[in-house]
Design a protein around this motif. Structure first.
Motif, short mmCIF file in Angstrom:
data_model
loop_
_atom_site.label_atom_id
_atom_site.label_comp_id
_atom_site.label_asym_id
_atom_site.label_seq_id
_atom_site.Cartn_x
_atom_site.Cartn_y
_atom_site.Cartn_z
N LEU A 1 0.85 -1.19 0.00
CA LEU A 1 0.00 0.00 0.00
C LEU A 1 0.88 1.23 0.00
CD1 LEU A 1 -2.92 -0.65 2.54
CD2 LEU A 1 -3.03 -0.54 0.05
N GLY A 2 0.69 2.11 -0.98
CA GLY A 2 1.51 3.31 -1.01
C GLY A 2 1.56 3.90 -2.40
N VAL A 3 2.74 4.32 -2.80
CA VAL A 3 2.92 5.01 -4.07
C VAL A 3 2.46 4.16 -5.25
CG1 VAL A 3 4.65 5.91 -5.67
CG2 VAL A 3 4.77 6.52 -3.25
N LEU A 4 2.90 2.90 -5.28
CA LEU A 4 2.58 2.05 -6.42
C LEU A 4 1.09 1.72 -6.47
CD1 LEU A 4 3.54 0.48 -8.88
CD2 LEU A 4 3.98 -1.48 -7.37
N SER A 5 0.51 1.38 -5.34
CA SER A 5 -0.92 1.04 -5.34
C SER A 5 -1.77 2.26 -5.72
CB SER A 5 -1.36 0.48 -3.98
OG SER A 5 -1.20 1.44 -2.95
N HIS A 6 -1.33 3.46 -5.30
CA HIS A 6 -2.06 4.67 -5.68
C HIS A 6 -1.96 4.90 -7.19
CE1 HIS A 6 -2.46 9.06 -6.41
NE2 HIS A 6 -3.47 8.91 -5.59
N ALA A 7 -0.77 4.74 -7.74
CA ALA A 7 -0.58 4.93 -9.18
C ALA A 7 -1.43 3.94 -9.98
CB ALA A 7 0.89 4.78 -9.55
N THR A 8 -1.51 2.70 -9.49
CA THR A 8 -2.29 1.69 -10.19
C THR A 8 -3.79 1.98 -10.10
OG1 THR A 8 -0.60 0.02 -9.70
CG2 THR A 8 -2.79 -0.78 -10.30
N ALA A 9 -4.24 2.38 -8.92
CA ALA A 9 -5.67 2.62 -8.72
C ALA A 9 -6.17 3.85 -9.47
CB ALA A 9 -5.96 2.77 -7.23
N THR A 10 -5.27 4.79 -9.74
CA THR A 10 -5.69 6.05 -10.38
C THR A 10 -5.22 6.15 -11.82
OG1 THR A 10 -3.69 7.21 -9.60
CG2 THR A 10 -5.63 7.26 -8.17
N ARG A 11 -4.81 5.03 -12.41
CA ARG A 11 -4.19 5.09 -13.74
C ARG A 11 -5.13 5.62 -14.82
NH1 ARG A 11 -5.16 -0.10 -12.35
NH2 ARG A 11 -6.35 -1.45 -13.78
N HIS A 12 -6.45 5.53 -14.59
CA HIS A 12 -7.39 6.05 -15.59
C HIS A 12 -7.91 7.44 -15.22
CE1 HIS A 12 -7.23 2.25 -17.61
NE2 HIS A 12 -7.74 1.59 -16.58
N HIS B 1 -4.57 4.38 0.61
CA HIS B 1 -3.17 4.02 0.43
C HIS B 1 -2.26 4.57 1.53
CE1 HIS B 1 -4.46 2.74 -3.57
NE2 HIS B 1 -5.14 3.88 -3.60
N VAL B 2 -2.83 5.32 2.46
CA VAL B 2 -2.08 5.91 3.58
C VAL B 2 -2.31 5.07 4.83
CG1 VAL B 2 -1.85 7.92 5.09
CG2 VAL B 2 -2.16 8.24 2.62
N GLN B 3 -1.23 4.76 5.55
CA GLN B 3 -1.32 3.96 6.77
C GLN B 3 -0.79 4.76 7.95
OE1 GLN B 3 0.10 -0.30 5.89
NE2 GLN B 3 0.96 0.86 4.18
N GLN B 4 -1.43 4.59 9.09
CA GLN B 4 -0.98 5.28 10.29
C GLN B 4 0.32 4.67 10.79
OE1 GLN B 4 -3.18 4.81 14.12
NE2 GLN B 4 -3.60 7.00 13.86
N ALA B 5 1.28 5.53 11.14
CA ALA B 5 2.56 5.07 11.67
C ALA B 5 2.39 4.73 13.15
CB ALA B 5 3.63 6.14 11.49
N PRO B 6 2.58 3.47 13.55
CA PRO B 6 2.36 3.11 14.95
C PRO B 6 3.26 3.87 15.92
CG PRO B 6 2.47 1.15 13.56
CD PRO B 6 2.91 2.30 12.72
N ARG C 1 1.41 8.48 15.94
CA ARG C 1 0.08 8.27 15.37
C ARG C 1 -0.45 9.47 14.60
NH1 ARG C 1 -2.48 3.85 17.16
NH2 ARG C 1 -4.54 4.78 17.05
N HIS C 2 0.23 10.60 14.67
CA HIS C 2 -0.19 11.75 13.86
C HIS C 2 0.41 11.69 12.46
CE1 HIS C 2 3.79 12.89 15.27
NE2 HIS C 2 3.84 13.81 14.31
N VAL C 3 1.22 10.66 12.18
CA VAL C 3 1.90 10.52 10.89
C VAL C 3 1.18 9.49 10.04
CG1 VAL C 3 4.05 9.88 9.72
CG2 VAL C 3 4.13 11.12 11.91
N GLY C 4 0.83 9.88 8.83
CA GLY C 4 0.29 8.94 7.85
C GLY C 4 1.39 8.61 6.86
N LEU C 5 1.64 7.33 6.64
CA LEU C 5 2.71 6.89 5.76
C LEU C 5 2.16 6.49 4.40
CD1 LEU C 5 5.69 5.90 5.27
CD2 LEU C 5 4.86 3.64 6.00
N LEU C 6 2.75 7.07 3.36
CA LEU C 6 2.54 6.58 2.00
C LEU C 6 3.80 5.81 1.64
CD1 LEU C 6 0.46 6.79 -0.39
CD2 LEU C 6 2.00 8.52 -1.33
N ALA C 7 3.72 4.48 1.73
CA ALA C 7 4.90 3.64 1.58
C ALA C 7 5.45 3.72 0.17
CB ALA C 7 4.57 2.20 1.94
N GLY C 8 6.77 3.53 0.07
CA GLY C 8 7.45 3.67 -1.20
C GLY C 8 7.48 2.40 -2.03
#
Length: 275
Positions: free
Chosen positions: A58-69, A81-86, A89-96
């Motif tokens: 979940l992150g950059v690649l999944s976002h690019a795939t989901a929005t390709r159209h 595609h954003v996950q909470q950093a354990p 907890r105020h940080v949302g991670l968009l994984a690379g």
């Protein structure tokens, strides 16, 4: 949106950005956009990757795939595609990206859609959710949309001759397309004297100065101590000052807000919207 980039020699850009996010005084998106492959999840948050709490798919690649159209960058598309950093907890991670070859699946169009989505993201209260973006070492694959749209571009450099010399051509190339007011330095693993030396040698101001603190740096670079934030740390004190100053540059504070810890960030806290 603050984007960090580095020249040769691994000066500590990713470590600096992770620490800056952990110290950020408001909800923040930490986006790992290094086209050569991301290290934020595997480094600082590696323990949670191993136990399955953080998903690397979940992150950059999944976002690019989901929005390709999609024709434009809709900020609402980031929610899935954003996950909470354990660890913060105020940080949302968009994984690379997991491997360098995946950058081709993102492409210029994918980076452009992601840039627009990051720039327009807001919290449910209507305030912009700041984005801290790591584009890694500068190369022919560097996603320029994330540099050109940034409110501030920071070049990571250590106070050593090798890193200063590596930063010079990078700064010169960036300066051809980025106005001086939006281009600065992130001086990593430094002392006050080291920061003065770097600023004088490169002729740029430092947006972030990160104190030399090997133990705390290992938390953010390699997940030492399980990625848990150290209670006392010169590194955290220095990035906390930088985070408050940078956040205050783009947002209006009240005295009460300055004393209030940052709230957790999660899909229920964040929503899309144009700035």
């Amino acid at each position: 949106m603050i984007t960090i980039v580095s020249g040769k020699g691994a000066p500590g850009a990713t470590t600096t950005l992770a620490a800056l996010a952990a110290a950020w005084p408001a909800p923040v998106l930490l986006a790992d956009c290094d086209p050569a492959g991301g290290d934020l999840a595997a480094g600082w948050l590696g323990q949670w990757v191993v136990d399955g709490t953080i998903r690397t798919d979940l992150g950059v690649l999944s976002h690019a795939t989901a929005t390709r159209h999609a024709m434009a960058g809709d900020p609402a598309t980031l929610l899935d595609h954003v996950q909470q950093a354990p660890a913060a907890r105020h940080v949302g991670l968009l994984a690379g990206l997991n491997v360098p070859g995946q950058h081709a699946a993102v492409g210029t169009a994918g980076w452009t859609r992601l840039t627009a989505a990051l720039a327009a993201f807001k919290t449910t209260s209507g305030h912009p959710a700041d984005a801290l973006v790591d584009v890694g070492r500068y190369s022919a694959l560097t996603p320029w949309p994330l540099l050109l749209a940034a409110d501030l571009v920071l070049v990571a450099v250590r106070p050593t001759q090798r890193h200063i010399l590596a930063a010079r051509p990078l700064l010169a190339e960036l300066a051809e397309r980025i106005v001086p007011q939006r281009l600065g330095l992130a001086v990593c693993a430094t002392t006050p004297a080291g920061s003065r030396e770097v600023r004088a040698a490169l002729g740029r101001e430092a947006g972030v100065q990160v104190a030399a603190d090997a133990r705390a740096a290992a938390v953010f670079s390699d997940g030492a101590d399980g990625g848990t934030l150290p209670r006392r740390s010169p590194l955290l004190r220095s990035v906390r000052r930088a985070a408050r100053r940078l956040h205050g540059t783009y947002h209006q504070y009240t005295p009460a807000e300055l004393r209030t810890p940052a709230a957790p960030v999660s899909p229920s806290v964040l929503t899309g919207g144009a700035r």
